[in-house]
Design a protein around this motif. Structure first.
Motif, PDB file in Angstrom:
ATOM      1  N   ILE A 380     -25.307 -62.202  10.911  1.00  0.00           N
ATOM      2  CA  ILE A 380     -26.379 -62.317  11.890  1.00  0.00           C
ATOM      3  C   ILE A 380     -27.701 -61.906  11.265  1.00  0.00           C
ATOM      4  O   ILE A 380     -28.715 -62.606  11.373  1.00  0.00           O
ATOM      5  CB  ILE A 380     -26.079 -61.452  13.126  1.00  0.00           C
ATOM      6  CG1 ILE A 380     -24.876 -62.026  13.853  1.00  0.00           C
ATOM      7  CG2 ILE A 380     -27.291 -61.392  14.051  1.00  0.00           C
ATOM      8  CD1 ILE A 380     -24.472 -61.251  15.068  1.00  0.00           C
ATOM      9  N   GLU A 381     -27.656 -60.774  10.576  1.00  0.00           N
ATOM     10  CA  GLU A 381     -28.875 -60.287   9.921  1.00  0.00           C
ATOM     11  C   GLU A 381     -29.407 -61.341   8.955  1.00  0.00           C
ATOM     12  O   GLU A 381     -30.601 -61.611   8.902  1.00  0.00           O
ATOM     13  CB  GLU A 381     -28.559 -59.020   9.126  1.00  0.00           C
ATOM     14  CG  GLU A 381     -29.029 -57.759   9.812  1.00  0.00           C
ATOM     15  CD  GLU A 381     -28.487 -56.553   9.096  1.00  0.00           C
ATOM     16  OE1 GLU A 381     -28.689 -56.459   7.869  1.00  0.00           O
ATOM     17  OE2 GLU A 381     -27.846 -55.732   9.765  1.00  0.00           O
ATOM     18  N   HIS A 382     -28.455 -61.903   8.230  1.00  0.00           N
ATOM     19  CA  HIS A 382     -28.800 -62.907   7.245  1.00  0.00           C
ATOM     20  C   HIS A 382     -29.525 -64.081   7.906  1.00  0.00           C
ATOM     21  O   HIS A 382     -30.569 -64.536   7.448  1.00  0.00           O
ATOM     22  CB  HIS A 382     -27.501 -63.375   6.607  1.00  0.00           C
ATOM     23  CG  HIS A 382     -27.693 -64.329   5.485  1.00  0.00           C
ATOM     24  ND1 HIS A 382     -28.201 -63.963   4.273  1.00  0.00           N
ATOM     25  CD2 HIS A 382     -27.460 -65.661   5.412  1.00  0.00           C
ATOM     26  CE1 HIS A 382     -28.263 -65.012   3.494  1.00  0.00           C
ATOM     27  NE2 HIS A 382     -27.830 -66.065   4.162  1.00  0.00           N
ATOM     28  N   GLN A 383     -28.944 -64.542   9.013  1.00  0.00           N
ATOM     29  CA  GLN A 383     -29.518 -65.684   9.731  1.00  0.00           C
ATOM     30  C   GLN A 383     -30.909 -65.362  10.252  1.00  0.00           C
ATOM     31  O   GLN A 383     -31.828 -66.174  10.162  1.00  0.00           O
ATOM     32  CB  GLN A 383     -28.629 -66.062  10.917  1.00  0.00           C
ATOM     33  CG  GLN A 383     -27.255 -66.484  10.489  1.00  0.00           C
ATOM     34  CD  GLN A 383     -27.078 -67.981  10.606  1.00  0.00           C
ATOM     35  OE1 GLN A 383     -28.046 -68.688  10.865  1.00  0.00           O
ATOM     36  NE2 GLN A 383     -25.875 -68.455  10.404  1.00  0.00           N
ATOM     37  N   GLU A 389     -38.130 -65.745   7.672  1.00  0.00           N
ATOM     38  CA  GLU A 389     -38.836 -66.327   6.543  1.00  0.00           C
ATOM     39  C   GLU A 389     -39.485 -67.653   6.928  1.00  0.00           C
ATOM     40  O   GLU A 389     -40.608 -67.929   6.549  1.00  0.00           O
ATOM     41  CB  GLU A 389     -37.860 -66.550   5.395  1.00  0.00           C
ATOM     42  CG  GLU A 389     -37.922 -65.427   4.393  1.00  0.00           C
ATOM     43  CD  GLU A 389     -36.887 -65.601   3.312  1.00  0.00           C
ATOM     44  OE1 GLU A 389     -36.384 -66.719   3.131  1.00  0.00           O
ATOM     45  OE2 GLU A 389     -36.585 -64.591   2.662  1.00  0.00           O
ATOM     46  N   ASP A 390     -38.749 -68.435   7.675  1.00  0.00           N
ATOM     47  CA  ASP A 390     -39.261 -69.746   8.061  1.00  0.00           C
ATOM     48  C   ASP A 390     -40.481 -69.644   8.963  1.00  0.00           C
ATOM     49  O   ASP A 390     -41.404 -70.441   8.866  1.00  0.00           O
ATOM     50  CB  ASP A 390     -38.184 -70.557   8.787  1.00  0.00           C
ATOM     51  CG  ASP A 390     -37.126 -71.016   7.799  1.00  0.00           C
ATOM     52  OD1 ASP A 390     -37.396 -70.892   6.597  1.00  0.00           O
ATOM     53  OD2 ASP A 390     -36.068 -71.467   8.242  1.00  0.00           O
ATOM     54  N   SER A 391     -40.446 -68.676   9.874  1.00  0.00           N
ATOM     55  CA  SER A 391     -41.524 -68.630  10.856  1.00  0.00           C
ATOM     56  C   SER A 391     -42.629 -67.663  10.444  1.00  0.00           C
ATOM     57  O   SER A 391     -43.664 -67.599  11.088  1.00  0.00           O
ATOM     58  CB  SER A 391     -40.968 -68.213  12.211  1.00  0.00           C
ATOM     59  OG  SER A 391     -40.385 -66.939  12.108  1.00  0.00           O
ATOM     60  N   ALA A 395     -38.494 -59.690  10.788  1.00  0.00           N
ATOM     61  CA  ALA A 395     -37.136 -59.828  11.320  1.00  0.00           C
ATOM     62  C   ALA A 395     -36.992 -59.060  12.632  1.00  0.00           C
ATOM     63  O   ALA A 395     -36.318 -59.511  13.557  1.00  0.00           O
ATOM     64  CB  ALA A 395     -36.124 -59.311  10.307  1.00  0.00           C
ATOM     65  N   GLU A 396     -37.673 -57.922  12.723  1.00  0.00           N
ATOM     66  CA  GLU A 396     -37.564 -57.111  13.944  1.00  0.00           C
ATOM     67  C   GLU A 396     -38.130 -57.879  15.137  1.00  0.00           C
ATOM     68  O   GLU A 396     -37.555 -57.891  16.213  1.00  0.00           O
ATOM     69  CB  GLU A 396     -38.331 -55.776  13.813  1.00  0.00           C
ATOM     70  CG  GLU A 396     -37.700 -54.780  12.867  1.00  0.00           C
ATOM     71  CD  GLU A 396     -37.996 -55.115  11.418  1.00  0.00           C
ATOM     72  OE1 GLU A 396     -39.069 -55.691  11.159  1.00  0.00           O
ATOM     73  OE2 GLU A 396     -37.143 -54.816  10.565  1.00  0.00           O
ATOM     74  N   GLU A 397     -39.275 -58.495  14.860  1.00  0.00           N
ATOM     75  CA  GLU A 397     -39.951 -59.250  15.916  1.00  0.00           C
ATOM     76  C   GLU A 397     -39.038 -60.351  16.447  1.00  0.00           C
ATOM     77  O   GLU A 397     -38.881 -60.537  17.641  1.00  0.00           O
ATOM     78  CB  GLU A 397     -41.201 -59.880  15.319  1.00  0.00           C
ATOM     79  CG  GLU A 397     -42.425 -59.850  16.208  1.00  0.00           C
ATOM     80  CD  GLU A 397     -43.580 -60.489  15.484  1.00  0.00           C
ATOM     81  OE1 GLU A 397     -44.173 -61.422  16.020  1.00  0.00           O
ATOM     82  OE2 GLU A 397     -43.878 -60.065  14.341  1.00  0.00           O
ATOM     83  N   ILE A 398     -38.444 -61.065  15.505  1.00  0.00           N
ATOM     84  CA  ILE A 398     -37.561 -62.174  15.876  1.00  0.00           C
ATOM     85  C   ILE A 398     -36.394 -61.647  16.686  1.00  0.00           C
ATOM     86  O   ILE A 398     -36.045 -62.203  17.732  1.00  0.00           O
ATOM     87  CB  ILE A 398     -37.038 -62.875  14.614  1.00  0.00           C
ATOM     88  CG1 ILE A 398     -38.204 -63.427  13.839  1.00  0.00           C
ATOM     89  CG2 ILE A 398     -36.012 -63.923  14.988  1.00  0.00           C
ATOM     90  CD1 ILE A 398     -38.219 -64.890  13.647  1.00  0.00           C
ATOM     91  N   THR A 399     -35.799 -60.577  16.194  1.00  0.00           N
ATOM     92  CA  THR A 399     -34.646 -60.016  16.903  1.00  0.00           C
ATOM     93  C   THR A 399     -35.038 -59.702  18.328  1.00  0.00           C
ATOM     94  O   THR A 399     -34.288 -59.977  19.269  1.00  0.00           O
ATOM     95  CB  THR A 399     -34.182 -58.725  16.218  1.00  0.00           C
ATOM     96  OG1 THR A 399     -34.154 -58.944  14.820  1.00  0.00           O
ATOM     97  CG2 THR A 399     -32.808 -58.332  16.703  1.00  0.00           C
ATOM     98  N   GLU A 400     -36.219 -59.130  18.462  1.00  0.00           N
ATOM     99  CA  GLU A 400     -36.660 -58.732  19.798  1.00  0.00           C
ATOM    100  C   GLU A 400     -36.821 -59.935  20.726  1.00  0.00           C
ATOM    101  O   GLU A 400     -36.299 -59.935  21.846  1.00  0.00           O
ATOM    102  CB  GLU A 400     -37.981 -57.993  19.701  1.00  0.00           C
ATOM    103  CG  GLU A 400     -38.183 -57.010  20.815  1.00  0.00           C
ATOM    104  CD  GLU A 400     -39.098 -55.891  20.358  1.00  0.00           C
ATOM    105  OE1 GLU A 400     -40.245 -55.886  20.814  1.00  0.00           O
ATOM    106  OE2 GLU A 400     -38.677 -55.070  19.541  1.00  0.00           O
ATOM    107  N   THR A 401     -37.525 -60.949  20.230  1.00  0.00           N
ATOM    108  CA  THR A 401     -37.721 -62.117  21.096  1.00  0.00           C
ATOM    109  C   THR A 401     -36.396 -62.783  21.404  1.00  0.00           C
ATOM    110  O   THR A 401     -36.171 -63.253  22.514  1.00  0.00           O
ATOM    111  CB  THR A 401     -38.652 -63.184  20.469  1.00  0.00           C
ATOM    112  OG1 THR A 401     -38.379 -63.251  19.087  1.00  0.00           O
ATOM    113  CG2 THR A 401     -40.097 -62.879  20.700  1.00  0.00           C
TER     114      THR A 401
END
Lengths: 482, 95
Positions: A380-383, A389-391, A395-401
């Motif tokens: 999951i972390e990897h994904q 990276e793409d956006s 990573a924290e921000e993405i996880t949160e959203t």
């Protein structure tokens, strides 16, 4: 809040929900505050009127109705989470009594949930697995390609142009009917003869020319040429071949190995290339094998695939194809026009695949359930890392959203499914491939790997997008750089 | 005079509401002819409370104009009634 689940027929479920008076009150009060800001009550500035005044002004029923509209979806989804259901369709919601702040609120929702697959045998299935060895020729061609990359261009003297030569030339095209041709002028244009960069007829005419030779010849553009104004046009080209060069390939020896890689000898280099090829082949074989295992397990399992899910999946597939088009810089509408299909037809076309994919998903879900497989946290972390990276966000921000909008749970499920597939592959018995199937499998591969699907579209798009102007001007700038 | 003739209606506004909350004072639109004493008895009678103080004010009319039509709003008498400690009037909810 309490939620009771009653199973009905056909994957349908009735969810009886009781919302506590406090929750109702909170919802109503929120709505009153919101309405108070929008409504002008005489004697009060907007938003300043106390609740009682607003209620009297608008009517209690109206406020309750509005509050219900607002809160019901939230209550519903909360109940779904609490009951741990996986709805796949919009619910039908019913209630008898209006909401009340004293007694709370009761409603029941009838919804269709993800059906659970009934698994057949899923361990120890015999599944054919292709045994592939890298062949000597493949290594050869790989090395040969590397050799081509390290080739230098050497000027050729004393012989005319041959196929495969590089030529530097000026050209100028004029319509026989008069008038210049857009994009058909270039100076110091470098091209490889016979690679099909320009019109084949044009390239054929170059063969046999000497360095510093001028020539005029007519070319008729094919009827299916992309640029409509040039279809079937005869164009007179004036060409000046300035230089002829040929590829000077480095000799295949240890020297070359040293230059092209970190290896000392050609033998080592070849071994490394072979290993790399073997690895990618193994991966391919593995993916095929996993695909086949899943096929076999799905075969054994029994699932009733709901139409809603298939529809959704088909929609997803078309949408992802459209995204890949957009990645090519092409509008979906343009594509549909070019390909002469409608979006709905497209959807119908992928329907079978979609149904298959849904079935497999459900089967994997059942495996996850049966084997207690949990999503691999690292994966999951990897994904998420990839997504980040793409956006370009952290990573924290993405996880949160993702947690906020519920996609995190979806990702977890997907990763768990992958885990289930790995489990299946590990527990399947690999048997050698029956001879006659080998051929059939080759063509079948695209189905096995969903990711390849957009690529087929890609090729289509590329050929459609390339216009003569683009190629010519691109090539010119390249020539200038040289 | 009958209490219901004296008290015409409560004044409901942000200001009157905050007076209720902060000072325990209730604001009414009252008959112009009523004096503080009459208002006091009228409130005590109508709401069954005891009144500590009455302040009155004549609200002046304002000139208003709608297009070419000119007119004035009517003037009226406002009474701010302070109740005895602990008394409340529950009328401000129903208008």
């Amino acid at each position: 809040m309490t939620a009771n689940v009653t199973k009905l027929e056909d994957n349908k479920v009735r969810l009886d929900v009781e919302v506590s008076p406090e929750a109702v009150k909170q919802g109503v009060e929120e709505k009153v505050r919101e309405l108070g800001r929008q409504v002008r009550v005489p004697g009060f500035r907007p938003g300043k009127a106390p609740r009682r005044i607003v209620e009297n002004h608008l009517g209690r029923d109206y406020i309750y109705y509005e509050a219900l509209q607002e809160s019901l979806p939230a209550w519903y989804s909360e109940a779904v989470v609490e009951a741990d259901l996986r709805p796949i369709d919009r619910p039908e919601i019913e209630f008898d009594d209006p909401i009340s702040e004293e007694d709370g609120f009761k409603f029941s929702a009838t919804l269709e949930v993800r059906p659970a697959a009934t698994l057949g045998q899923y361990k120890g299935l015999e599944v054919p697995r292709r045994e592939v060895e890298v062949e000597e020729e493949q290594v050869d061609s790989q090395v040969e390609e590397m050799r081509g990359q390290f080739a230098t261009l050497a000027a050729v003297g004393g012989r005319p142009v041959q196929q495969g030569d590089f030529v530097i030339l000026d050209f100028n095209g004029e319509r026989l009917a008069g008038g210049p041709v857009e994009g058909a002028q270039a100076e110091d244009y470098m091209m490889e003869v016979g690679r099909g960069e320009l019109l084949p007829e044009f390239e054929e005419n170059l063969v046999g020319m000497n360095a510093d030779e001028h020539k005029q010849f007519g070319v008729t553009f094919p009827m299916d040429y992309q640029e409509a104004s040039l279809q079937g046009e005869s164009v007179l080209f004036r060409v000046h071949v300035k230089e002829i060069k040929e590829r000077d390939l480095p000799p295949l020896d240890d020297e070359f190995a040293k230059e092209a890689s970190e290896f000392e000898t050609l033998e080592e280099f070849r071994a490394a290339v072979r290993e790399q090829l073997q690895e990618s082949l193994d991966q391919q074989v593995d993916a095929e094998f996993r695909g086949r295992v899943l096929d076999a397990v799905a075969e054994q399992a029994e699932v009733e695939v709901p139409d809603v899910m298939v529809d959704e999946k088909a929609d997803d597939m078309v949408a992802s194809f459209e995204r890949s088009l957009a990645g090519q810089g092409m509008q979906a509408e343009q594509y549909y026009e070019l390909a002469g299909v409608k979006r709905d037809e497209m959807k119908d076309r992928v329907r079978d695949d979609a149904a298959d994919a849904v079935k497999k998903e459900l089967v994997l879900d059942a495996i996850v359930e049966a084997e207690g497989i949990e999503a691999d946290g690292h994966e999951i972390e990897h994904q998420i890392h990839h997504l980040a990276e793409d956006s370009g966000r952290s990573a924290e921000e993405i996880t949160e959203t993702m947690r906020a909008n519920g996609t995190y749970a979806l990702l977890e499920e997907e990763v768990a499914r992958q885990g289930a597939l790995t489990f299946l592959a590990e527990n399947a018995v690999a048997v050698p491939m029956p001879e006659e199937e080998e051929e059939a499998e080759e063509t079948d591969e695209t189905d096995a790997n969903e990711a390849q699907e957009p690529e087929a579209g890609e090729a289509l798009v590329e050929s459609a997008v390339e216009t003569p102007q683009a190629t010519a001007s691109e090539a010119t700038s390249e020539g200038e750089k040289e | 005079m009958d209490p219901h003739q004296i008290i015409i209606r409560p004044v409901i506004s942000e200001k009157s509401y905050s007076l209720v909350e902060v000072e325990g004072q209730y604001t009414f639109h009252v008959d112009r002819r009523a004096n503080k004493n009459q208002i006091k008895y009228a409130v005590e009678d109508a709401f069954d409370v005891s009144v500590a103080k009455v302040n009155t004010a004549n609200v002046k009319s304002k000139p208003k104009r709608q297009g070419l039509t000119r007119g004035r709003t009517s003037s009226w008498k406002k009474a701010v009634v302070k109740l005895a400690e602990g008394d409340r009037i529950e009328l401000f909810e129903g208008v």
